[in-house]
Design a protein around this motif. Structure first.
Motif, PDB file in Angstrom:
ATOM      1  N   GLY A  63       0.863  -1.341   0.245  1.00 48.13           N
ATOM      2  CA  GLY A  63      -0.047  -0.442  -0.173  1.00 48.13           C
ATOM      3  C   GLY A  63       0.763   1.119  -0.366  1.00 48.13           C
ATOM      4  N   LEU A  64       1.688   1.412   0.792  1.00 48.17           N
ATOM      5  CA  LEU A  64       2.571   2.190   0.969  1.00 48.17           C
ATOM      6  C   LEU A  64       3.682   3.102  -0.179  1.00 48.17           C
ATOM      7  CD1 LEU A  64       4.260   2.516   4.915  1.00 48.17           C
ATOM      8  CD2 LEU A  64       2.223   4.414   3.725  1.00 48.17           C
ATOM      9  N   GLN A  65       4.021   1.541  -0.955  1.00 49.24           N
ATOM     10  CA  GLN A  65       5.019   1.613  -1.883  1.00 49.24           C
ATOM     11  C   GLN A  65       4.253   2.056  -3.213  1.00 49.24           C
ATOM     12  OE1 GLN A  65       6.377  -2.056  -3.575  1.00 49.24           O
ATOM     13  NE2 GLN A  65       7.903  -2.981  -1.188  1.00 49.24           N
ATOM     14  N   GLN A  66       2.694   1.530  -3.392  1.00 48.39           N
ATOM     15  CA  GLN A  66       1.784   2.542  -4.581  1.00 48.39           C
ATOM     16  C   GLN A  66       1.598   3.923  -3.962  1.00 48.39           C
ATOM     17  OE1 GLN A  66      -2.679   1.419  -3.782  1.00 48.39           O
ATOM     18  NE2 GLN A  66      -2.373   0.843  -6.483  1.00 48.39           N
ATOM     19  N   ARG A  67       1.374   4.229  -2.680  1.00 53.88           N
ATOM     20  CA  ARG A  67       1.725   5.601  -2.643  1.00 53.88           C
ATOM     21  C   ARG A  67       2.837   6.636  -3.347  1.00 53.88           C
ATOM     22  NH1 ARG A  67      -0.297   7.672   3.769  1.00 53.88           N
ATOM     23  NH2 ARG A  67      -1.515   6.360   2.978  1.00 53.88           N
ATOM     24  N   VAL A  68       4.193   5.701  -3.114  1.00 50.44           N
ATOM     25  CA  VAL A  68       5.059   6.733  -3.738  1.00 50.44           C
ATOM     26  C   VAL A  68       5.044   6.437  -4.770  1.00 50.44           C
ATOM     27  CG1 VAL A  68       7.577   6.057  -3.949  1.00 50.44           C
ATOM     28  CG2 VAL A  68       7.030   5.361  -2.049  1.00 50.44           C
ATOM     29  N   GLU A  69       4.531   5.689  -5.827  1.00 47.55           N
ATOM     30  CA  GLU A  69       3.842   5.881  -7.315  1.00 47.55           C
ATOM     31  C   GLU A  69       3.508   6.922  -7.050  1.00 47.55           C
ATOM     32  OE1 GLU A  69       5.483   4.515  -9.633  1.00 47.55           O
ATOM     33  OE2 GLU A  69       5.673   2.080  -9.906  1.00 47.55           O
ATOM     34  N   ILE A  70       2.380   7.396  -6.500  1.00 47.12           N
ATOM     35  CA  ILE A  70       1.367   8.189  -7.177  1.00 47.12           C
ATOM     36  C   ILE A  70       2.165   9.459  -6.487  1.00 47.12           C
ATOM     37  CG2 ILE A  70      -0.869   9.264  -5.458  1.00 47.12           C
ATOM     38  CD1 ILE A  70      -1.569   6.977  -5.590  1.00 47.12           C
ATOM     39  N   LEU A  71       2.973   9.769  -5.671  1.00 50.58           N
ATOM     40  CA  LEU A  71       3.807  10.922  -5.419  1.00 50.58           C
ATOM     41  C   LEU A  71       4.201  11.278  -6.332  1.00 50.58           C
ATOM     42  CD1 LEU A  71       4.916  10.513  -1.644  1.00 50.58           C
ATOM     43  CD2 LEU A  71       3.209  12.594  -2.252  1.00 50.58           C
ATOM     44  N   LYS A  72       5.474   9.722  -6.687  1.00 52.73           N
ATOM     45  CA  LYS A  72       5.869  10.579  -8.615  1.00 52.73           C
ATOM     46  C   LYS A  72       5.193  11.243  -9.213  1.00 52.73           C
ATOM     47  CE  LYS A  72       7.935   6.833 -10.545  1.00 52.73           C
ATOM     48  NZ  LYS A  72       8.536   5.487 -10.528  1.00 52.73           N
ATOM     49  N   ALA A  73       3.654  10.568  -9.401  1.00 50.24           N
ATOM     50  CA  ALA A  73       3.515  11.432 -10.056  1.00 50.24           C
ATOM     51  C   ALA A  73       2.967  13.372  -9.982  1.00 50.24           C
ATOM     52  CB  ALA A  73       1.318  10.426 -10.506  1.00 50.24           C
ATOM     53  N   PHE A  74       2.614  13.155  -8.832  1.00 54.94           N
ATOM     54  CA  PHE A  74       2.334  14.735  -8.507  1.00 54.94           C
ATOM     55  C   PHE A  74       3.315  15.395  -8.185  1.00 54.94           C
ATOM     56  CE2 PHE A  74      -1.187  12.592  -6.805  1.00 54.94           C
ATOM     57  CZ  PHE A  74      -2.519  13.549  -7.608  1.00 54.94           C
ATOM     58  N   TYR A  75       4.434  15.073  -8.138  1.00 50.96           N
ATOM     59  CA  TYR A  75       5.921  15.670  -8.134  1.00 50.96           C
ATOM     60  C   TYR A  75       6.615  15.910  -9.231  1.00 50.96           C
ATOM     61  CZ  TYR A  75      11.050  16.260  -8.365  1.00 50.96           C
ATOM     62  OH  TYR A  75      12.318  16.449  -7.859  1.00 50.96           O
ATOM     63  N   ARG A  76       5.359  15.551 -10.293  1.00 51.98           N
ATOM     64  CA  ARG A  76       6.205  15.508 -11.501  1.00 51.98           C
ATOM     65  C   ARG A  76       4.290  16.084 -12.062  1.00 51.98           C
ATOM     66  NH1 ARG A  76      10.102  11.524 -13.396  1.00 51.98           N
ATOM     67  NH2 ARG A  76      10.760  11.042 -11.113  1.00 51.98           N
ATOM     68  N   HIS A  77       4.050  17.163 -11.529  1.00 50.77           N
ATOM     69  CA  HIS A  77       2.752  18.010 -11.601  1.00 50.77           C
ATOM     70  C   HIS A  77       1.598  16.745 -11.811  1.00 50.77           C
ATOM     71  CE1 HIS A  77       5.322  21.336  -9.891  1.00 50.77           C
ATOM     72  NE2 HIS A  77       6.476  20.481 -10.747  1.00 50.77           N
ATOM     73  N   ALA A  78       1.756  15.789 -12.173  1.00 53.65           N
ATOM     74  CA  ALA A  78       0.468  15.253 -12.866  1.00 53.65           C
ATOM     75  C   ALA A  78      -1.337  16.055 -12.660  1.00 53.65           C
ATOM     76  CB  ALA A  78       0.116  13.769 -12.449  1.00 53.65           C
TER      77      ALA A  78
END
Lengths: 307, 508
Positions: B143-158
């Motif tokens: 679940g937390l790994q998935q959160r990292v993935e989502i954060l990855k997208a928002f770090y790039r201003h998705a």
């Protein structure tokens, strides 16, 4: 035995013997961290050793010899990268092929260019460097000062490599590519380019190592003079857990075994036993004595970008 | 609201397959748009096109009104498209921060750890996605790994987030948490494409659903105005039976009895700890649990593929824990392994050969060590017909069949031999609604004929609809054994997560 250990010659020889292992081990670290197993370092060393002598002889400058060796070594590395990365050929088989080619190629060039008498005796050598102050310290001075310029270059390169690999953005990307190229690609990284870079760096470092053999330690080339150092360097890299400092430490250990066997030439203990030491260490390192080495997850696995 | 993403008439050909065939899709700003379809319907292909990993053969992509010609994911990222892949694109040995900023690191040549952590904390706060930037990804839960993935997208201003089967690996509680995150993101104006083949989840979370079938989009519906049955029919292209008729539970004698079983993995870590349970004839015993909680080791021990450390395995009252696998087969135990391509079939053997992998030695197929192909082919044509394996040519290599039909080969071999005990691990993994329906029917039929079945599955839905009793495994321990009729999704979920006390509360 005590006598031998207190002889500064043993320790300076250790450094001298560790250098041609540490350099390709560093190179291998870059290549494998980016995900390419580069066995061809053995052959690259050999080819570089030959061209170092050739260019040094032709230009009369050992420095130009080194430069020529680096250029040729990197060309071979890029050819290897083209086949291994772009054409996704089997990296180990490819490396073996290059090594066998290198052996024959250099022997052929040696005979054709220099004839049976071998490389000319007036070939210039890379200089040894005396370090002021340190050279006057007893014992230590004899070990740390008066070594080939390549030895000092190697030490600088170790620190530089460590910084590059673990403290720069590009280093982070190289490591990412070797661990999970698909993840790297989806993060917008050009996997192929970075793998070329990793392999090219392994070519650069191996070439310096090869040049050190022919115009650093000596001023001549003989057939197969790399004598397996490219392979031992891979073992040192694994022993050193794919880190620059670790690789250097392992290279020192292997260098020490070689130096010791040289010192024991005239003693009762068989030098062959000592010579076996590095290889025994290698096997132990590979089966995981002293903490299992974990290789980069995508090491040796070709990657094809999606279309 | 206005359209954020427009997909117009996209077509993508792969050798032999039209993966996307005139696909159309419109995603509005701030909506959760579900893409529903069976495996091979073209969902992933479409997403990979939107994310720039594949280039379409024809058609047009528009994002924010601007036509996109993506040459790679980096361009999609630049435009504001983020994607969380089904198989996470993370590097386990690196830290959370390193994973998030990778490819778009802050600062110049040197990696600026302080700045990276700061940026991530800020995004964490803004989107309510708590995470420790210095943790190694390999130490995090799924679940937390998935959160990292989502954060990855928002770090790039998705602005658009594509979630590819995001609930496949999650527990029900983690799924709820993810849905909470998704609603929250939606309120902040983020658009989400949610890919799934789970009808209930699509119904719960999405605003709109676009259904895909065989590379085509067959329609877009408002989620509120549709129901699961309609969606299933659209997805498969015919009437589908969603709820299977199950006959009365009528258990017989104990067939398999496991007592105090302890099994270790290769690193000598105990993966199954003192496990005990019985399975009776005429019963389906479901084993629920999150992947990697000892299921694999337990099953391999039951099949004699892995040595046990201690404990007893009894089959029809005889100890079998020391018997080799072949002997266990001979006693009437059948096995549908988790990984059909690695363990269940030999991909380069024909369908006919795969059908006799276990029985080739028996006198009916072998005379003096020579295989009697006439009999082999007779058997093959019978099984191909009975189990509806397509294409019907049994000389084809198993590797050339679709996943669903490969599974039918295994089913024909393992169920066709009328086992007294069937151990089925993830028998419908990665299969589509039609094939699942068929396999479930066969399993129930086998149960009604008096076989004992151990069903291991990560799909709670599957466990709950088939099982007469449900054991929940967590960290190698059977947390509880529940009655199949009265067990609730919530309770099983809590037990799966290892929370016995919480689960007790639910009962009240």
């Amino acid at each position: 035995m005590k006598e031998i250990l207190l002889n500064p010659q043993l320790w300076s020889a250790t450094l001298a013997m560790a250098t041609p292992l540490a350099l390709p081990a560093l190179g291998g670290t870059f290549s494998e961290r980016s995900g390419v197993v580069n066995i061809a370092m053995e052959g690259i060393m050999l080819i570089a050793a030959f061209f170092a002598v050739l260019f040094a002889h032709l230009t009369g400058s050992a420095w130009l010899g080194l430069l020529g060796a680096i250029v040729v070594g990197m060309i071979v590395a890029v050819i290897f990268a083209w086949a291994a990365v772009t054409l996704t050929a089997d990296q180990v088989i490819l490396g073996m092929a290059i090594n066998i080619f290198a052996s024959g190629f250099t022997a052929y060039l040696l005979n054709t260019i220099f004839g049976f008498s071998g490389t000319p005796t007036d070939t210039p050598m890379l200089p040894n460097i005396n370090i002021p102050v340190i050279k006057n310290i007893p014992f230590i001075g004899q070990i740390l000062s008066g070594n080939s310029v390549i030895v000092y270059l190697m030490i600088i390169l170790i620190f530089a490599s460590n910084y590059f690999l673990f403290h720069t953005n590009l280093g982070l990307r190289i490591r990412a590519v070797g661990e999970n190229p698909e993840a790297a690609e989806t993060a917008g990284i050009n996997v192929i380019k970075l793998r070329y870079l990793g392999v090219a760096l392994s070519g650069l470092f191996s070439a310096i190592g090869g040049a050190y053999l022919s115009i650093g330690l000596l001023n001549s080339f003989s057939t197969d003079m790399s004598s397996g150092r490219g392979y031992i360097a891979l073992a040192a890299m694994i022993f050193g857990k794919w880190t620059p400092f670790g690789s250097f430490g392992a290279a020192l250990l292997f260098g020490f075994a070689t130096a010791l066997s040289m010192q024991l030439q005239n003693s009762a203990m068989s030098k062959n036993i000592i010579m076996m030491l590095p290889y025994i260490l290698t096997v132990l390192a590979l089966v995981g004595v002293g903490g299992k080495s974990v290789s980069p997850a995508a090491d040796g696995v070709p990657y094809t970008p999606k279309k | 609201m206005s359209a954020l993403l427009e997909v117009n008439n996209i077509t993508k050909m792969f050798p032999k397959v039209r993966a996307n065939d005139g696909v159309n899709l419109v995603v509005e700003e701030g909506e959760i748009h579900a893409i529903l379809g069976e495996n091979g319907a073209g969902k992933s292909t479409l997403m990979n096109i939107i994310y720039g990993l594949y280039r379409p053969d024809s058609g047009e992509l528009k994002f924010n009104g601007e036509v996109l010609n993506l040459s790679g994911p980096h361009e999609a990222i630049e435009k504001g498209i983020g994607m969380v892949h089904q198989h996470f694109m993370l590097i386990p040995v690196l830290t959370v921060a390193e994973n998030i900023v990778l490819g778009a690191e802050p600062g110049g040549i040197s990696y600026n750890k302080k700045k990276a952590n700061e940026l991530i904390r800020e995004i964490s706060r803004n989107y309510h996605l708590e995470i420790d930037p210095d943790a190694k990804v390999k130490d995090l839960s799924v679940g937390l790994q998935q959160r990292v993935e989502i954060l990855k997208a928002f770090y790039r201003h998705a602005k658009l987030l594509i979630l590819d089967e995001p609930t496949a690996m999650l527990t029900p509680q983690e799924t709820e948490e993810l849905f909470g995150i998704m609603r929250n993101l939606k309120n902040q104006g983020i658009s989400i494409i949610f890919i799934s083949h789970k009808l209930d989840e699509v119904k719960e979370i999405s605003d709109k659903v676009t259904v895909m079938r065989r590379g085509k989009t067959v329609g877009t519906l408002n989620t509120k105005e549709t129901n699961e049955q309609e969606l299933a029919n659209l997805m498969v292209g015919r009437e589908v039976v969603l709820r299977l008729e199950k006959s009365e539970y009528n258990p017989g004698d104990v067939v398999l009895s496991v007592k105090d079983l302890t099994v270790s993995d290769e690193q000598n870590i105990e993966k199954v700890k003192n496990v005990s349970f019985d399975i009776r004839s005429g019963e389906i015993f479901g084993l629920a649990g999150i992947d990697g909680n000892g299921q694999t080791e337990l099953i391999e021990a039951l099949m004699g593929l892995r040595p046990i450390k201690s404990g007893v395995i009894k089959y029809n009252n005889n100890n079998i824990e020391k018997l080799p696998t072949r002997e266990r087969y001979k006693l009437g135990i059948s096995y549908i392994p988790q990984d059909r391509q690695q363990e269940g079939l030999i991909m380069k053997f024909s369908v006919a050969d795969n059908l006799i992998l276990k029985e080739y030695k028996n006198s009916q197929y072998s005379k003096n060590g020579v295989i009697q192909y006439k009999r082999v082919f007779e058997n093959a044509s019978k099984k191909v017909e009975e189990f509806d394996i397509r294409p019907t040519d049994y000389n084809l290599l198993a590797g050339n069949l679709s996943g669903g039909n490969q599974q039918k080969i295994i089913l024909a071999r393992e169920v066709g031999s009328n086992p007294k005990l069937l151990i089925a691990v993830q028998p419908t993994r990665g299969m589509d609604v039609g094939a699942i329906e068929y396999i479930h029917k066969r399993l129930l039929q086998l149960r009604d004929e008096g076989s004992a079945i151990l069903l291991v599955s990560l799909e709670l839905e599957e466990i709950m609809s088939l099982s007469d009793r449900i054991g929940v495994i967590h960290n190698g321990v059977i947390m509880d054994i529940l009655d199949g009729k009265s067990a609730t999704r919530e309770k099983i979920g809590l037990l799966m997560a290892g929370s016995q006390i919480e689960a007790k509360k639910v009962e009240v």
